[in-house]
Design a protein around this motif. Sequence first.
Motif, PDB file in Angstrom:
ATOM      1  N   ILE A  74      24.118  35.991  19.537  1.00  0.00           N
ATOM      2  CA  ILE A  74      22.740  35.595  19.232  1.00  0.00           C
ATOM      3  C   ILE A  74      21.861  35.498  20.477  1.00  0.00           C
ATOM      4  N   SER A  75      22.437  35.825  21.647  1.00  0.00           N
ATOM      5  CA  SER A  75      21.624  35.800  22.865  1.00  0.00           C
ATOM      6  C   SER A  75      22.188  36.830  23.830  1.00  0.00           C
ATOM      7  N   GLY A  76      21.334  37.519  24.514  1.00  0.00           N
ATOM      8  CA  GLY A  76      21.795  38.521  25.475  1.00  0.00           C
ATOM      9  C   GLY A  76      21.753  38.013  26.905  1.00  0.00           C
ATOM     10  N   ARG A  77      21.307  36.769  27.071  1.00  0.00           N
ATOM     11  CA  ARG A  77      21.137  36.246  28.434  1.00  0.00           C
ATOM     12  C   ARG A  77      22.181  35.172  28.737  1.00  0.00           C
ATOM     13  N   CYS A  78      22.403  34.964  30.040  1.00  0.00           N
ATOM     14  CA  CYS A  78      23.281  33.871  30.476  1.00  0.00           C
ATOM     15  C   CYS A  78      22.602  33.180  31.647  1.00  0.00           C
ATOM     16  N   ALA A  79      23.092  31.981  31.969  1.00  0.00           N
ATOM     17  CA  ALA A  79      22.518  31.221  33.086  1.00  0.00           C
ATOM     18  C   ALA A  79      23.070  31.708  34.423  1.00  0.00           C
ATOM     19  N   GLY A 133      26.392  37.004  25.744  1.00  0.00           N
ATOM     20  CA  GLY A 133      25.368  36.124  26.270  1.00  0.00           C
ATOM     21  C   GLY A 133      25.667  34.650  25.971  1.00  0.00           C
ATOM     22  N   ASP A 134      24.695  33.857  26.265  1.00  0.00           N
ATOM     23  CA  ASP A 134      24.890  32.436  26.058  1.00  0.00           C
ATOM     24  C   ASP A 134      23.920  31.908  25.012  1.00  0.00           C
ATOM     25  N   PRO A 135      24.452  31.453  23.862  1.00  0.00           N
ATOM     26  CA  PRO A 135      23.578  30.967  22.789  1.00  0.00           C
ATOM     27  C   PRO A 135      22.660  29.834  23.253  1.00  0.00           C
ATOM     28  N   LEU A 136      23.133  29.048  24.234  1.00  0.00           N
ATOM     29  CA  LEU A 136      22.329  27.882  24.619  1.00  0.00           C
ATOM     30  C   LEU A 136      21.162  28.239  25.541  1.00  0.00           C
ATOM     31  N   LEU A 137      20.975  29.523  25.786  1.00  0.00           N
ATOM     32  CA  LEU A 137      19.744  29.903  26.489  1.00  0.00           C
ATOM     33  C   LEU A 137      18.592  30.129  25.510  1.00  0.00           C
ATOM     34  N   LEU A 138      18.888  30.063  24.226  1.00  0.00           N
ATOM     35  CA  LEU A 138      17.789  30.120  23.252  1.00  0.00           C
ATOM     36  C   LEU A 138      17.051  28.783  23.278  1.00  0.00           C
ATOM     37  N   SER A 139      15.830  28.804  22.809  1.00  0.00           N
ATOM     38  CA  SER A 139      15.062  27.553  22.760  1.00  0.00           C
ATOM     39  C   SER A 139      15.652  26.636  21.689  1.00  0.00           C
ATOM     40  N   ASP A 140      15.351  25.367  21.781  1.00  0.00           N
ATOM     41  CA  ASP A 140      15.818  24.409  20.773  1.00  0.00           C
ATOM     42  C   ASP A 140      15.426  24.866  19.368  1.00  0.00           C
ATOM     43  N   ARG A 191      14.688  27.872  18.170  1.00  0.00           N
ATOM     44  CA  ARG A 191      15.388  29.080  17.746  1.00  0.00           C
ATOM     45  C   ARG A 191      16.828  28.741  17.331  1.00  0.00           C
ATOM     46  N   LEU A 192      17.477  27.905  18.147  1.00  0.00           N
ATOM     47  CA  LEU A 192      18.852  27.514  17.819  1.00  0.00           C
ATOM     48  C   LEU A 192      18.900  26.748  16.509  1.00  0.00           C
ATOM     49  N   ASP A 193      17.969  25.826  16.367  1.00  0.00           N
ATOM     50  CA  ASP A 193      17.912  25.023  15.144  1.00  0.00           C
ATOM     51  C   ASP A 193      17.774  25.939  13.934  1.00  0.00           C
ATOM     52  N   SER A 194      16.924  26.932  14.071  1.00  0.00           N
ATOM     53  CA  SER A 194      16.678  27.825  12.949  1.00  0.00           C
ATOM     54  C   SER A 194      17.924  28.658  12.629  1.00  0.00           C
ATOM     55  N   ILE A 195      18.584  29.184  13.652  1.00  0.00           N
ATOM     56  CA  ILE A 195      19.794  29.987  13.392  1.00  0.00           C
ATOM     57  C   ILE A 195      20.913  29.107  12.822  1.00  0.00           C
ATOM     58  N   LEU A 196      21.109  27.936  13.435  1.00  0.00           N
ATOM     59  CA  LEU A 196      22.164  27.041  12.930  1.00  0.00           C
ATOM     60  C   LEU A 196      21.905  26.661  11.471  1.00  0.00           C
ATOM     61  N   SER A 197      20.647  26.385  11.154  1.00  0.00           N
ATOM     62  CA  SER A 197      20.329  26.018   9.768  1.00  0.00           C
ATOM     63  C   SER A 197      20.645  27.152   8.813  1.00  0.00           C
ATOM     64  N   LYS A 198      20.316  28.358   9.232  1.00  0.00           N
ATOM     65  CA  LYS A 198      20.559  29.506   8.345  1.00  0.00           C
ATOM     66  C   LYS A 198      22.048  29.739   8.149  1.00  0.00           C
ATOM     67  N   VAL A 199      22.834  29.603   9.220  1.00  0.00           N
ATOM     68  CA  VAL A 199      24.276  29.808   9.076  1.00  0.00           C
ATOM     69  C   VAL A 199      24.860  28.699   8.192  1.00  0.00           C
ATOM     70  N   LYS A 200      24.416  27.497   8.457  1.00  0.00           N
ATOM     71  CA  LYS A 200      24.963  26.358   7.728  1.00  0.00           C
ATOM     72  C   LYS A 200      24.629  26.406   6.233  1.00  0.00           C
ATOM     73  N   ALA A 201      23.489  27.005   5.909  1.00  0.00           N
ATOM     74  CA  ALA A 201      23.067  27.080   4.512  1.00  0.00           C
ATOM     75  C   ALA A 201      23.945  28.032   3.690  1.00  0.00           C
ATOM     76  N   ILE A 202      24.745  28.841   4.368  1.00  0.00           N
ATOM     77  CA  ILE A 202      25.609  29.777   3.645  1.00  0.00           C
ATOM     78  C   ILE A 202      26.834  29.010   3.129  1.00  0.00           C
TER      79      ILE A 202
END
Length: 355
Positions: free
Chosen positions: A108-113, A157-164, A166-177
Amino acid sequence: MEIIFKRKDPAVLWEDLLAKSIKRSDELPNMEGFNSPDIDQVVKIYPMLINPYYFNLIRSDNRLMKQAIPDIREIESHKGYIDPLDEENLSPVPGLTHKYPDRVLFLISGRCAMYCRFCNRKRKVGHPSMVTEESIKEGLRYIEKTKTIRDVLLSGGDPLLLSDERLDSILSKVKAIDHVEIIRIGSRVPCTLPQRITPELLNIFKKHHPLYINTHFNHPAEITPESSMACKMIADAGIPLGCQTVLLKGINDDIVTISELMRRLLAIRVKPYYLFQADLVKGTSHFWTPLTKGIEIMAGLQGNISGIGVPRFVIDLPYGGGKIPVLPEYVKAIKGDQIILRNYQGIEFRYPVIS
Ligand SMILES: *Cc1c(COP(=O)(O)O)cnc(C)c1O
Ligand code: SF4
């Protein structure tokens, strides 16, 4: 316990640090051991990025530096595979690998720290095409329609480089499944940019339990007051923390370093999960260790440090074979109704084979 780690504006802090990352050789301070023309050649193919926190940590330690500073052998050696784990062939949609029946790896992210020179996704980390809005949407659709998936591993990449947000939105969508039972996040940020672990981020995580985080430390010197604080905050948020360490030549390929790392990880509430034989990634052969080295290290850990500090030593097979645990031999022989076992001190014992 209340988290006592308040900063004025944490989001600005970590994003600021990232924005000040070193990406070109002329941004490196004048120091022994850097060969700028070599670095320039390598970064044309494999990007460099070292944020100021991690740079401060490695500047005094040659072993840590090797993880982050490009080496000409990355482009000179032709050993290894571009995609050693055959992820592209095992991807039903771009950016999602479905190798095991019940779980998927979802990028879910192509970047790393910090771009680790030994990365097994070296072929694509740091390239904007690695993960796109569209690939994330397609990944979510795939997980939704594939009812056998119980466990979603978010990676990059590192998922935690996404903004709060964006992460919230992706986590919510995965969790809703409905059929997804757990979510795991693989992130090196607790080690390479611990300032990213903010109370705001943890409040988001708390909404999406059961959530697990596997982080990635390779050397005891990476355990600093900052990274310790980040891990404790994650643990305080009720998130079990594991560590995936890579065995790297000249960095941590000895029993003293690995046992100290494992013990210190436990002390910051991180459970060692995997110790990886370095993958056969093209451009990383200077990090490879003989398989016997890993087995020897595992034999040195077993019995000598707390059992919960002993990770599993695994080889991730090329051609998509998956992870194979490799153990020192404890069963010497089975003779009639007796099994001959070797304990951690090398002493042999007989034990009845019960039939
Ligand atoms: C490593 C990996 C997993 C997770 O493996 P576990 O042993 O469950 O931690 C899942 N999918 C892919 C493609 C992997 O490489
Ligand atoms: S943090 Fe992980 S994904 Fe990123 S470069 Fe390092 S090993 Fe690769």
